[in-house]
Structures are given as structure tokens and as C-alpha cells.
Design a protein around this motif. Structure first.
Motif, mmCIF file in Angstrom:
data_model
loop_
_atom_site.group_PDB
_atom_site.id
_atom_site.type_symbol
_atom_site.label_atom_id
_atom_site.label_comp_id
_atom_site.label_asym_id
_atom_site.label_seq_id
_atom_site.Cartn_x
_atom_site.Cartn_y
_atom_site.Cartn_z
ATOM 1 N N ARG A 110 0.722 -1.070 -0.137
ATOM 2 C CA ARG A 110 0.020 -0.098 0.058
ATOM 3 C C ARG A 110 0.810 1.163 -0.175
ATOM 4 O O ARG A 110 0.638 2.059 -0.777
ATOM 5 N N VAL A 111 1.919 1.106 0.655
ATOM 6 C CA VAL A 111 3.034 2.449 0.812
ATOM 7 C C VAL A 111 3.553 2.666 -0.588
ATOM 8 O O VAL A 111 3.741 3.809 -1.023
ATOM 9 N N ALA A 112 4.062 1.553 -1.033
ATOM 10 C CA ALA A 112 4.603 1.320 -2.649
ATOM 11 C C ALA A 112 3.671 1.918 -3.557
ATOM 12 O O ALA A 112 4.004 2.932 -4.495
ATOM 13 N N ARG A 113 2.528 1.682 -3.498
ATOM 14 C CA ARG A 113 1.426 2.049 -4.411
ATOM 15 C C ARG A 113 1.326 3.689 -4.518
ATOM 16 O O ARG A 113 1.191 4.319 -5.472
ATOM 17 N N THR A 114 1.173 4.206 -3.127
ATOM 18 C CA THR A 114 0.856 5.600 -2.623
ATOM 19 C C THR A 114 2.134 6.156 -3.269
ATOM 20 O O THR A 114 1.871 7.305 -4.272
ATOM 21 N N LEU A 115 3.153 5.918 -2.995
ATOM 22 C CA LEU A 115 4.377 6.583 -3.346
ATOM 23 C C LEU A 115 4.594 6.546 -4.786
ATOM 24 O O LEU A 115 4.867 7.657 -5.417
ATOM 25 N N LEU A 116 4.325 5.436 -5.367
ATOM 26 C CA LEU A 116 4.388 5.512 -7.016
ATOM 27 C C LEU A 116 3.337 6.456 -7.697
ATOM 28 O O LEU A 116 3.685 6.991 -8.647
ATOM 29 N N SER A 117 2.213 6.614 -7.024
ATOM 30 C CA SER A 117 1.491 7.442 -7.635
ATOM 31 C C SER A 117 1.631 8.879 -7.553
ATOM 32 O O SER A 117 1.515 9.390 -8.155
ATOM 33 N N ALA A 118 2.288 9.195 -6.419
ATOM 34 C CA ALA A 118 2.962 10.555 -6.271
ATOM 35 C C ALA A 118 3.910 10.636 -7.340
ATOM 36 O O ALA A 118 3.824 12.034 -7.959
ATOM 37 N N PHE A 119 4.760 9.870 -7.570
ATOM 38 C CA PHE A 119 5.885 10.262 -8.525
ATOM 39 C C PHE A 119 5.362 10.317 -9.916
ATOM 40 O O PHE A 119 5.490 11.307 -10.420
ATOM 41 N N VAL A 120 4.350 9.429 -10.383
ATOM 42 C CA VAL A 120 3.679 9.591 -11.418
ATOM 43 C C VAL A 120 2.943 10.998 -11.599
ATOM 44 O O VAL A 120 3.110 11.562 -12.663
#
Length: 447
Positions: free
Chosen positions: A301-311
């Protein structure tokens, strides 16, 4: 009026459609795909993201068995280079046989499509003429073909001796039943003789029939879907026993049983499967396994949120041009809703064993943990800075250049243009759950 932009990007990426049999994935600039693979080993120590077909275990084992027989028969030097060359011959012969059975209709994605299917299709032709044995099946066949995908897992399960390409006695029953159960198939030796003929390095082609055995029949008896299509119940049970029942990591069998239970409830999404394990919905798995699943779930869940932020940061800067205001980019990457969500997810992750596990990784893990510590209490601008520092460190570790977005005073500058991942919505990592599901389907444990 057109004017020249004052700063051009140092890199331009051009996207092209990947080949059907490639290992292509959209590049993850944060290396979370690597971290997710490592976390997947906490769940399934013996599997990788590429070990998805049960019959492939038998195909690789049988090929390695044939190699040893061919070396003795033809007097070849017994070294790893020769074994690899002979194994490549077996894999090409088997691929041709599978395609012959399918009468040339074997597109990637179908049940019998093997690794390197495009290369096999280019070499195969209809008719009665002999087929070539030394064609290019797949680039870097040893690494990207079946052997590279499965040999590490075979060694981990004790079916191939560590550091070698030689099957162990534990593989004997699987090998004996490769062409069919020994008491049901009196032609086993004829199939083996046909395959050994293909491993004669003096040959350049193989005929389509030998001793009343056709190449198509070879494909029928050994193709990837054979376990289900030919109702090979006993071979399925052997592979189930080796890969699941006798696994020694304490988690593979428990999680696989939970996957089976989740499937009965029509649940297959990795996040839902893991959440159900943590909540006890799919049966008892033991406290250590439950804690491991909880750590993996919260990391995902953390990885998905941070990758979404980078995107979103990348898309914002690319949409503006080559440079955007830092404050506006931070607001795009970390709006208050996402910051609130991230704080909750970070707090939940901190209660698990994930951080110590990641800190012990040689690559990316320590930098990832440092970023999490920086993100634990910060505003949007500081969060963006921490994320970009981590991305730059990940790229340098992989020796793939520098950061894609860089702070340049009060601005964020785009340094890599054309990333196709900016057009997609990041998903929850699979953590080998889809790979395990495919194996379980091949073995008749889920429909």
C-alpha cells in the motif's frame, strides 16, 4: 510563433511495442518492483515471478536428464557449456513439437505458448519436411528461456544439485512419468530416443516422425497444458507434493491453501487475498505467516501511494513543459488527501517487521527505509524532495543514470522524457500471488 526551449532534455525515450515473448515491463523508476520481488520471497521462497507453469518444472528437469544421457552416448565433454548447449537443443526440439501439435497455431498467451514462442513460430513450417534445430528461439535463451526461469527454483526444491545442471534422485519419479505414467505408456523409450536424436550436435534438422512416433505426438505428450488436458492426475500430485506440501519455508503451503480458499470465495486480487489472510478470512495460517503477510500488505500500500505520487509529479512537470514550480509540483504529487493517507499507511507499516527486512537488502532497501523515516512527519514539499532523492539513489544503484526529476532552486526540472508509465495508474504489487495461482491452476487446485 515557435521559439526554442532554453533547456532540452539529456535523454529521449522512444517506446515500441514489446515482442509477445519478452520479459518487458514498464520501467519502475522507484525500483519498487525489485523490492516487491524480494518481499515476494518472504511469502514463497521457492518461486519467482517467472515460475508460473507446473509442467515447465518437468520440461526443464527432463531436458537436464536428457543432456546427461546425450553426453554419455555421443561422447561430448561433460562441462557446463556443453550441458547448456545441449539443453538449448532440447528446448528448441520441444518447442517445435508443441507447435507441431498445435499445427502452427500457438500464439503467446495460449495454454501451450512457451517462452520464446515467436522464435519457434519463425522456425516452424507446415508440411513434411524436416525442421531446423539451431534457430534463434529467444535472445539470451539460457537466461530468458525455461532454464534461466526455473533452474534456481529447481535447486531450491532439491530437484537439481546446487550449482549444477544435474537432476537429483528426488526428481526420479517426475522424470519417469514425463511422457506418461510408466504403467500406462509402453512407448516411453521411443519418445526418449526421438529427443536424444535432436541432441546429436552433428544434426542440423530433425525429421517429423521417428519409430512410429510423430513430432506432433511428442508435443501432445509434453506440452505445457498436458497435466490438465491429458488428466495427468498422478504427475500433478507429484508436483503438488514437491512444490507445495514439502516446501520448507513455513509459508508457501499455508499461503497457497489461503489462495485456494480465497478463490472459492471468488477473490483473486493480491491485496484482497493478503488482507483476508491477515483478517483470518481464509483459515488459520499461523502467527508468523500472518505477520509476514501483514508486512507485505502494508508495504504494498505504501509503495502504490508513493509511486502514484511520483507519477503525478512527473505528469505535472511534463504537462507544463520541461520545468515547473516546486510548490505546484508538490501539490500535484502530495495533495492533502494523499498526505493523510500516506501518514496512515506509514504508521501501519512501522508496526510490522518490514523495515528491518528491507534494511538487510543489499540493493534499494536501506535507501527505501531512510526515505520512509524522512516521510514520517513532513509537508508536501519535503515529501517530494525525499521521494526525488530516493529515486535518484535508486537510478544510481542500477547504474541507469540520474534522477528523472530534479530540484533546481524553486523549480522541478524534467531530465528524462517519454516515460510511458506516467500514463498508467499504479497497482498493488502481485508479490508472486498470480504466479502461485497459475501453478495451482495447472495442478488442479483451483479451476
Amino acid at each position: 510563433m515557435l521559439t526554442a526551449h532554453p533547456r532540452l532534455p539529456p535523454f529521449l525515450y522512444v517506446a515500441a511495442p514489446p515482442p509477445l515473448d519478452s520479459e518487458f515491463q514498464v520501467e519502475d523508476p522507484l525500483a519498487f518492483d525489485y523490492l516487491a520481488q524480494q518481499a515476494g520471497y518472504w511469502l514463497f521462497r521457492g518461486f519467482t515471478t517467472r515460475t508460473t507453469r507446473a509442467q515447465y518444472y518437468a520440461v526443464v528437469l527432463y531436458g537436464l536428464h536428457l543432456v546427461g544421457t546425450a553426453i554419455a552416448r555421443y561422447g561430448y565433454p561433460d562441462d557446463d557449456d556443453v550441458r547448456r548447449k545441449l539443453y538449448e537443443r532440447w528446448e528448441r526440439f520441444w518447442g517445435l513439437a508443441s507447435l507441431e501439435f498445435g499445427k502452427g497455431d500457438l500464439e503467446a498467451g495460449l495454454e501451450d505458448a512457451m517462452r520464446g514462442v515467436r522464435g519457434v513460430r519463425r522456425a516452424w513450417t507446415g508440411g513434411d519436411r524436416p525442421l531446423p534445430l539451431d534457430f534463434r528461439m529467444i535472445s539470451r535463451q539460457i537466461e530468458l528461456g525455461a532454464l534461466g526461469a526455473y533452474v534456481t527454483s529447481l535447486r531450491d526444491y532439491g530437484l537439481v544439485y546446487p550449482g549444477t545442471l544435474r537432476p537429483t534422485p528426488a526428481a526420479a519419479e517426475i522424470l519417469a512419468a514425463f511422457w506418461g505414467e510408466p504403467d500406462d505408456n509402453s512407448r516411453t523409450h521411443l519418445y526418449e530416443e526421438y529427443a536424444l536424436a535432436a541432441l546429436d550436435l552433428g544434426r542440423r534438422t530433425i525429421e517429423r516422425q521417428r519409430s512410429h512416433i510423430t513430432l506432433g505426438r511428442v508435443g501432445r505428450q509434453s506440452r505445457l497444458s498436458v497435466l490438465a488436458a491429458e488428466q495427468r492426475t498422478r504427475q500433478r500430485d507429484r508436483l503438488w507434493q514437491v512444490l507445495f506440501e514439502r516446501s520448507t519455508d513455513g509459508s508457501t503451503l499455508a499461503i497457497s491453501r489461503a489462495i485456494i480458499a480465497a478463490d472459492r470465495a471468488k477473490v483473486s486480487d493480491p491485496e484482497e487475498v493478503l488482507a483476508g489472510i491477515v483478517a483470518g478470512r481464509w483459515g488459520e495460517v499461523g502467527e508468523s505467516v500472518r505477520e509476514c503477510c501483514e508486512a507485505v500488505l502494508r508495504f504494498g500500500r505504501v509503495a502504490r501511494t508513493l509511486l502514484s505520487a511520483f507519477v503525478d509529479a512527473y505528469a505535472h512537470v511534463e504537462g507544463v513543459g520541461w520545468s515547473a514550480e516546486l510548490a505546484a509540483t508538490a501539490a500535484a504529487a502530495f495533495p492533502e488527501r494523499r498526505m493523510s493517507q500516506l501518514r496512515e499507511e506509514l504508521s501501519a507499516l512501522a508496526l510490522t517487521s518490514a523495515a528491518p527486512r528491507f534494511r538487510r537488502l543489499e540493493f534499494h532497501g536501506p535507501a527505501f527505509v531512510r526515505m520512509l523515516e524522512e516521510l514520517s512527519a513532513c509537508d508536501a514539499a519535503t515529501a517530494l524532495s525525499a521521494l526525488l532523492r530516493y529515486q535518484r539513489a535508486a537510478q544510481r544503484t542500477r547504474r541507469w543514470g540520474d534522477g528523472w526529476l530534479r530540484e533546481d532552486g524553486p523549480a522541478i526540472t524534467l531530465h528524462v522524457h517519454g516515460w510511458t508509465g506516467a500514463d498508467s495508474v499504479p497497482s498493488f504489487p502481485a508479490f508472486k500471488i498470480f504466479a502461485a495461482r497459475r501453478l495451482l491452476r495447472d495442478l488442479g487446485r483451483i479451476p
